[in-house]
Design a protein around this motif. Sequence first.
Motif, PDB file in Angstrom:
ATOM      1  N   CYS A   1       0.720  -1.334  -0.307  1.00 11.41           N
ATOM      2  CA  CYS A   1      -0.223  -0.307  -0.427  1.00 11.41           C
ATOM      3  C   CYS A   1       1.153   1.137   0.259  1.00 11.41           C
ATOM      4  CB  CYS A   1      -0.741   0.264   1.242  1.00 11.41           C
ATOM      5  SG  CYS A   1      -2.473   1.273   1.129  1.00 11.41           S
ATOM      6  N   LEU A   2       0.914   1.787  -0.832  1.00  6.14           N
ATOM      7  CA  LEU A   2       1.621   3.881  -1.330  1.00  6.14           C
ATOM      8  C   LEU A   2       1.603   4.506   0.340  1.00  6.14           C
ATOM      9  CD1 LEU A   2       1.234   3.728  -4.860  1.00  6.14           C
ATOM     10  CD2 LEU A   2       2.556   2.704  -3.795  1.00  6.14           C
ATOM     11  N   ASN A   3       1.782   5.273   0.895  1.00  9.01           N
ATOM     12  CA  ASN A   3       2.344   6.499   1.479  1.00  9.01           C
ATOM     13  C   ASN A   3       2.027   7.924   0.960  1.00  9.01           C
ATOM     14  OD1 ASN A   3       2.307   8.211   3.570  1.00  9.01           O
ATOM     15  ND2 ASN A   3       1.368   5.964   4.675  1.00  9.01           N
ATOM     16  N   VAL A   4       1.450   8.483   0.788  1.00 12.17           N
ATOM     17  CA  VAL A   4       2.456   9.794  -0.082  1.00 12.17           C
ATOM     18  C   VAL A   4       0.912  10.820   0.512  1.00 12.17           C
ATOM     19  CG1 VAL A   4       2.328   8.444  -2.172  1.00 12.17           C
ATOM     20  CG2 VAL A   4       0.408   9.856  -2.017  1.00 12.17           C
ATOM     21  N   LEU A   5       1.672  11.984   0.182  1.00 16.40           N
ATOM     22  CA  LEU A   5       0.412  13.259   1.192  1.00 16.40           C
ATOM     23  C   LEU A   5       0.078  13.837   0.311  1.00 16.40           C
ATOM     24  CD1 LEU A   5       3.768  15.357   2.717  1.00 16.40           C
ATOM     25  CD2 LEU A   5       2.531  13.741   3.906  1.00 16.40           C
ATOM     26  N   ALA A   6      -1.425  14.787   1.103  1.00 16.93           N
ATOM     27  CA  ALA A   6      -1.390  15.359   0.362  1.00 16.93           C
ATOM     28  C   ALA A   6      -2.094  16.888   0.058  1.00 16.93           C
ATOM     29  CB  ALA A   6      -2.963  14.906   0.819  1.00 16.93           C
ATOM     30  N   GLY A   7      -2.358  17.664  -0.783  1.00 11.34           N
ATOM     31  CA  GLY A   7      -1.729  19.036  -0.252  1.00 11.34           C
ATOM     32  C   GLY A   7      -3.223  19.710  -0.114  1.00 11.34           C
ATOM     33  N   SER A   8      -4.328  18.795  -0.669  1.00 11.75           N
ATOM     34  CA  SER A   8      -5.703  19.694  -0.185  1.00 11.75           C
ATOM     35  C   SER A   8      -6.889  17.929  -0.296  1.00 11.75           C
ATOM     36  CB  SER A   8      -5.809  20.619  -1.342  1.00 11.75           C
ATOM     37  OG  SER A   8      -6.063  19.886  -2.455  1.00 11.75           O
ATOM     38  N   LYS A   9      -7.818  18.619   0.021  1.00  7.79           N
ATOM     39  CA  LYS A   9      -8.919  17.359  -0.005  1.00  7.79           C
ATOM     40  C   LYS A   9      -9.478  17.170  -1.335  1.00  7.79           C
ATOM     41  CE  LYS A   9     -10.397  19.064   4.024  1.00  7.79           C
ATOM     42  NZ  LYS A   9     -11.193  20.027   4.841  1.00  7.79           N
TER      43      LYS A   9
ATOM     44  N   GLY B   1       2.252  22.481  -3.959  1.00  8.68           N
ATOM     45  CA  GLY B   1       2.288  22.118  -2.908  1.00  8.68           C
ATOM     46  C   GLY B   1       1.113  20.585  -3.077  1.00  8.68           C
ATOM     47  N   ASN B   2       0.720  20.859  -4.270  1.00 10.57           N
ATOM     48  CA  ASN B   2       0.113  18.919  -4.297  1.00 10.57           C
ATOM     49  C   ASN B   2       1.240  17.564  -5.150  1.00 10.57           C
ATOM     50  OD1 ASN B   2      -1.966  20.018  -3.299  1.00 10.57           O
ATOM     51  ND2 ASN B   2      -2.968  20.646  -5.885  1.00 10.57           N
ATOM     52  N   THR B   3       0.640  16.832  -4.348  1.00 12.40           N
ATOM     53  CA  THR B   3       1.147  15.414  -5.242  1.00 12.40           C
ATOM     54  C   THR B   3       0.819  14.901  -6.337  1.00 12.40           C
ATOM     55  OG1 THR B   3       1.264  14.287  -2.804  1.00 12.40           O
ATOM     56  CG2 THR B   3       1.468  12.934  -4.466  1.00 12.40           C
ATOM     57  N   ARG B   4       1.315  14.849  -7.348  1.00  7.97           N
ATOM     58  CA  ARG B   4       1.368  14.701  -8.544  1.00  7.97           C
ATOM     59  C   ARG B   4       1.005  13.941  -8.815  1.00  7.97           C
ATOM     60  NH1 ARG B   4       5.988  17.508  -9.638  1.00  7.97           N
ATOM     61  NH2 ARG B   4       7.171  15.508  -9.562  1.00  7.97           N
ATOM     62  N   PRO B   5      -0.936  13.348  -8.970  1.00  8.94           N
ATOM     63  CA  PRO B   5      -1.196  11.936  -9.788  1.00  8.94           C
ATOM     64  C   PRO B   5      -1.463  10.613 -10.483  1.00  8.94           C
ATOM     65  CG  PRO B   5      -3.299  13.796  -9.031  1.00  8.94           C
ATOM     66  CD  PRO B   5      -1.675  14.566  -9.079  1.00  8.94           C
ATOM     67  N   GLU B   6      -0.309  11.648 -11.472  1.00  9.80           N
ATOM     68  CA  GLU B   6       0.306  10.981 -12.773  1.00  9.80           C
ATOM     69  C   GLU B   6       1.482  10.172 -12.004  1.00  9.80           C
ATOM     70  OE1 GLU B   6       1.760  15.131 -13.425  1.00  9.80           O
ATOM     71  OE2 GLU B   6      -0.314  14.268 -12.915  1.00  9.80           O
ATOM     72  N   ASP B   7       2.278  10.581 -10.960  1.00 11.30           N
ATOM     73  CA  ASP B   7       2.986  10.444 -10.813  1.00 11.30           C
ATOM     74  C   ASP B   7       2.740   8.916  -9.650  1.00 11.30           C
ATOM     75  OD1 ASP B   7       5.174  11.942 -11.583  1.00 11.30           O
ATOM     76  OD2 ASP B   7       5.714  13.259 -10.057  1.00 11.30           O
TER      77      ASP B   7
END
Length: 246
Positions: free
Chosen positions: A13-21, A227-233
């Motif tokens: 399971c990946l773990n990444v940060l969110a910049g917003s909802k 400041g958002n994580t890139r969904p394509e990545d």
Amino acid sequence: MTLTPNFYKNRVCLNVLAGSKENAQAIWQAAEGHVLVGVLSKNYASVASAVEDMREYAALIDNALSVGLGAGDPRQSAMVSEISGEVQPQHVNQVFTGVGTSRALLGQAQTVVNGLVSPTGTPGKVKISTGPLSSQAPDAIVPVETAIAMLKDMGGSSIKYFPMGGLQAIDEFKAVAQACAQHDFWLEPTGGIDLENFEAILQIALDAGVSKIIPHIYSSIIDKQSGNTRPEDVKTLLAITKKCVG
């Protein structure tokens, strides 16, 4: 809402940060739900404001929430425990000495609670003095098997191995992965992981036989402007995961 992370094939399971909802939702969809979305306690002025906001995050992503410290900051340990007891997320990031408090306040065994241990320069040995006071004291260095046993004693689920510096501590990481596999403990490689080295790091843990792996991929996939994580990545990371797990 479930308290258990949605592991791909019950393994990763990946773990990444969110910049917003909105970003949290986009990440979750990009990972087909096989992700824990990190929200940092450090970004809130109080436990109450964090609880209110994190509940809104959790509602958007089927509770795939990871309550974070903020760069492993031991000063956030108590706040993380208090937030987690109220929010009941799927995942809690903790320093080594904060694991027991988090598990007690959660009041259940399903939520994943990791304990932060650090590389030492010696394969098979890890630093466990990662708490608010202990991180300021002389290093406590123990065999990784002992660290795992102590984390189990405290109700921990996994080792958060940080900071790895990507592939810099690879021999040490291999020893940690082998110990986790041998003692049926989960592993969370963290620090300096990017789209280039992710596959090699994940493959080491899989080859060692670690039952469940939660790799943390942070700054390398965050857009500096928004400041958002890139969904394509995140989609790329999921594709690599599927390839490795098979």
